[in-house]
Design an enzyme around this catalytic site. Structure first.
Site, PDB file in Angstrom:
ATOM      1  N   ARG A  12       0.844  -1.204   0.000  1.00 56.59           N
ATOM      2  CA  ARG A  12       0.000   0.000   0.000  1.00 56.59           C
ATOM      3  C   ARG A  12       0.880   1.255   0.000  1.00 56.59           C
ATOM      4  O   ARG A  12       0.959   1.973  -0.989  1.00 56.59           O
ATOM      5  CB  ARG A  12      -0.939  -0.030   1.223  1.00 56.59           C
ATOM      6  CG  ARG A  12      -2.090   0.948   1.166  1.00 56.59           C
ATOM      7  CD  ARG A  12      -1.758   2.354   1.587  1.00 56.59           C
ATOM      8  NE  ARG A  12      -1.162   2.415   2.921  1.00 56.59           N
ATOM      9  CZ  ARG A  12      -0.596   3.497   3.418  1.00 56.59           C
ATOM     10  NH1 ARG A  12      -0.537   4.599   2.705  1.00 56.59           N
ATOM     11  NH2 ARG A  12      -0.058   3.483   4.624  1.00 56.59           N
ATOM     12  N   ASP A  13       1.572   1.507   1.095  1.00 53.38           N
ATOM     13  CA  ASP A  13       2.352   2.741   1.228  1.00 53.38           C
ATOM     14  C   ASP A  13       3.455   2.801   0.173  1.00 53.38           C
ATOM     15  O   ASP A  13       3.774   3.867  -0.354  1.00 53.38           O
ATOM     16  CB  ASP A  13       2.956   2.813   2.638  1.00 53.38           C
ATOM     17  CG  ASP A  13       3.235   4.239   3.092  1.00 53.38           C
ATOM     18  OD1 ASP A  13       3.457   5.104   2.229  1.00 53.38           O
ATOM     19  OD2 ASP A  13       3.245   4.501   4.299  1.00 53.38           O
ATOM     20  N   HIS A 207       3.839   3.864  12.969  1.00 53.41           N
ATOM     21  CA  HIS A 207       4.099   3.838  11.525  1.00 53.41           C
ATOM     22  C   HIS A 207       5.185   4.878  11.269  1.00 53.41           C
ATOM     23  O   HIS A 207       4.930   6.074  11.375  1.00 53.41           O
ATOM     24  CB  HIS A 207       2.787   4.175  10.791  1.00 53.41           C
ATOM     25  CG  HIS A 207       2.929   4.301   9.310  1.00 53.41           C
ATOM     26  ND1 HIS A 207       2.556   3.300   8.442  1.00 53.41           N
ATOM     27  CD2 HIS A 207       3.387   5.312   8.532  1.00 53.41           C
ATOM     28  CE1 HIS A 207       2.776   3.695   7.191  1.00 53.41           C
ATOM     29  NE2 HIS A 207       3.281   4.915   7.226  1.00 53.41           N
ATOM     30  N   HIS A 209       8.555   6.595   9.168  1.00 55.74           N
ATOM     31  CA  HIS A 209       9.319   6.796   7.929  1.00 55.74           C
ATOM     32  C   HIS A 209      10.748   7.165   8.319  1.00 55.74           C
ATOM     33  O   HIS A 209      11.014   7.582   9.445  1.00 55.74           O
ATOM     34  CB  HIS A 209       8.673   7.894   7.076  1.00 55.74           C
ATOM     35  CG  HIS A 209       7.460   7.415   6.338  1.00 55.74           C
ATOM     36  ND1 HIS A 209       7.419   7.255   4.975  1.00 55.74           N
ATOM     37  CD2 HIS A 209       6.237   7.050   6.789  1.00 55.74           C
ATOM     38  CE1 HIS A 209       6.224   6.810   4.609  1.00 55.74           C
ATOM     39  NE2 HIS A 209       5.477   6.670   5.695  1.00 55.74           N
ATOM     40  N   CYS A 240       4.271   9.731   1.138  1.00 51.81           N
ATOM     41  CA  CYS A 240       2.919  10.260   1.006  1.00 51.81           C
ATOM     42  C   CYS A 240       2.937  11.343  -0.050  1.00 51.81           C
ATOM     43  O   CYS A 240       3.764  12.251   0.007  1.00 51.81           O
ATOM     44  CB  CYS A 240       2.432  10.839   2.340  1.00 51.81           C
ATOM     45  SG  CYS A 240       0.877  11.723   2.193  1.00 51.81           S
ATOM     46  N   ASN A 249       9.201   4.372   4.000  1.00 52.94           N
ATOM     47  CA  ASN A 249       8.971   3.737   5.296  1.00 52.94           C
ATOM     48  C   ASN A 249      10.276   3.140   5.818  1.00 52.94           C
ATOM     49  O   ASN A 249      11.217   2.911   5.064  1.00 52.94           O
ATOM     50  CB  ASN A 249       7.972   2.590   5.125  1.00 52.94           C
ATOM     51  CG  ASN A 249       6.567   3.083   4.884  1.00 52.94           C
ATOM     52  OD1 ASN A 249       5.867   3.438   5.812  1.00 52.94           O
ATOM     53  ND2 ASN A 249       6.178   3.136   3.621  1.00 52.94           N
TER      54      ASN A 249
HETATM   55 ZN    ZN Z   1       3.435   6.124   5.535  1.00 48.74          ZN
END
Ligand code: ZN
Length: 306
Positions: A12-13, A207, A209, A240, A249
């Site tokens: 996803r990310d 979460h 980065h 993002c 990430n």
């Molecule tokens: Zn993220």
């Protein structure tokens, strides 16, 4: 047995940020390889309008397939009620609604004020918790909780207040996201303590980065403060679109290496994880793959947690 949950968010990310739209079959191959490597949870996509994020247009199909993999906890990201409804229908086990702690990021990323998105959160919680029988686990992901590349500082009081409101609305957990990658270890300690003081065990995931290279230091402090779920992406992909200058990430391979070195069992086979990088390499030939463990290899004599 597992002491800590590594939640892989690369599909996803990671894939939302790459220019190419990765074919569904390749995504499925990647998810299967990650599952085979022992990752207990994978965020397989997001239910967002395909016009905005064409890379995620196949999330329903990918989710349905992922739920057939034995024992895998299938997570998806949603921005709104419509996404949550689609996620429930597709059989996701965990739904993460994204909200921004920064007003500026909320407007840029979600096109809603924080208060408007909080109202969405209440609707999503009501929709999901009203389900009879088994329902997916509901998480709120608080983006830019440690700072925002658009507005700068994000007051910790705002993060604590939002976390409290989300817990009260019925969310099972509130994850703190360092969307911009600005967090430092002292800040992680302070904010996790402040949020835990308000919502207790519902503050259970980070979460992170790696924009400033402090990702692993932040994980270490998170572990010390009782966090037991860490998001990461294979080869450190991700970012993002509305957090300019943020980098990827934290790297899943390096996270597993750190956690196992700290004596925490992850259940993940590091060599199988490293081997899965090849799928990314083939699918995204122009994309730089990150990771210290993959570059250096297993240190002589190093052992996983017993
Ligand atoms: Zn993220």
């Amino acid at each position: 047995m597992r002491d800590v949950t590594v939640s892989e968010v690369g599909p996803r990310d990671g894939l939302q940020m790459v220019k190419a739209v990765v074919p569904t079959a390749t995504k499925i191959r990647l998810i299967e390889a990650l599952h085979a490597a022992g990752l207990p949870e994978i965020e397989v996509g997001s239910f967002v309008p395909p016009k905005l994020v064409p890379q995620m247009a196949d999330t329903e199909e990918v989710t349905r397939h992922a739920t057939t993999l034995p024992g895998l906890h299938v997570a998806v990201l949603v921005p709104n009620l419509r996404g949550a409804e689609a996620a429930v229908a597709a059989g996701a086990h965990k739904i993460t609604l994204t909200l921004s702690a920064s007003e500026a990021h909320s407007r840029a990323n979600l096109r809603r004020t924080r208060e408007e998105q909080m109202q969405v959160a209440r609707e999503v919680a009501a929709h999901v918790t009203a389900r009879q029988g088994r329902r997916p686990m509901l998480e709120a992901g608080l983006s830019t909780a440690f700072g925002c590349s658009i507005q700068g500082e994000v007051p910790e009081r705002d993060v604590v207040d939002m976390a409290a409101a989300l817990a009260a609305a019925g969310f099972d957990s509130v994850g703190l996201s360092d969307t911009s990658g600005y967090a430092n270890p002292a800040q992680v300690r302070r904010l996790v303590r402040a949020v835990k003081a308000e919502i207790g065990e519902k503050c259970d995931s980070l979460h992170l980065h790696d924009t400033m290279g402090l990702g692993m230091a932040n994980v270490t402090v998170g572990v010390e403060e009782g966090i037991r779920i860490f998001d990461a992406a294979l080869a450190g992909l991700g970012g993002c679109p509305f957090a300019p200058n943020a980098s990827g990430n934290i790297v899943t391979e390096d996270l597993v290496f750190l956690l196992e070195s700290l004596g925490l069992r992850t259940g993940v086979d590091l060599e199988a994880l490293v081997a899965a990088r090849r799928i990314l390499q083939e699918a995204l030939p122009g994309e730089p793959l990150h990771g210290n463990y993959a570059r250096a290899g297993r240190p002589t004599g190093w052992k996983t947690a017993a």
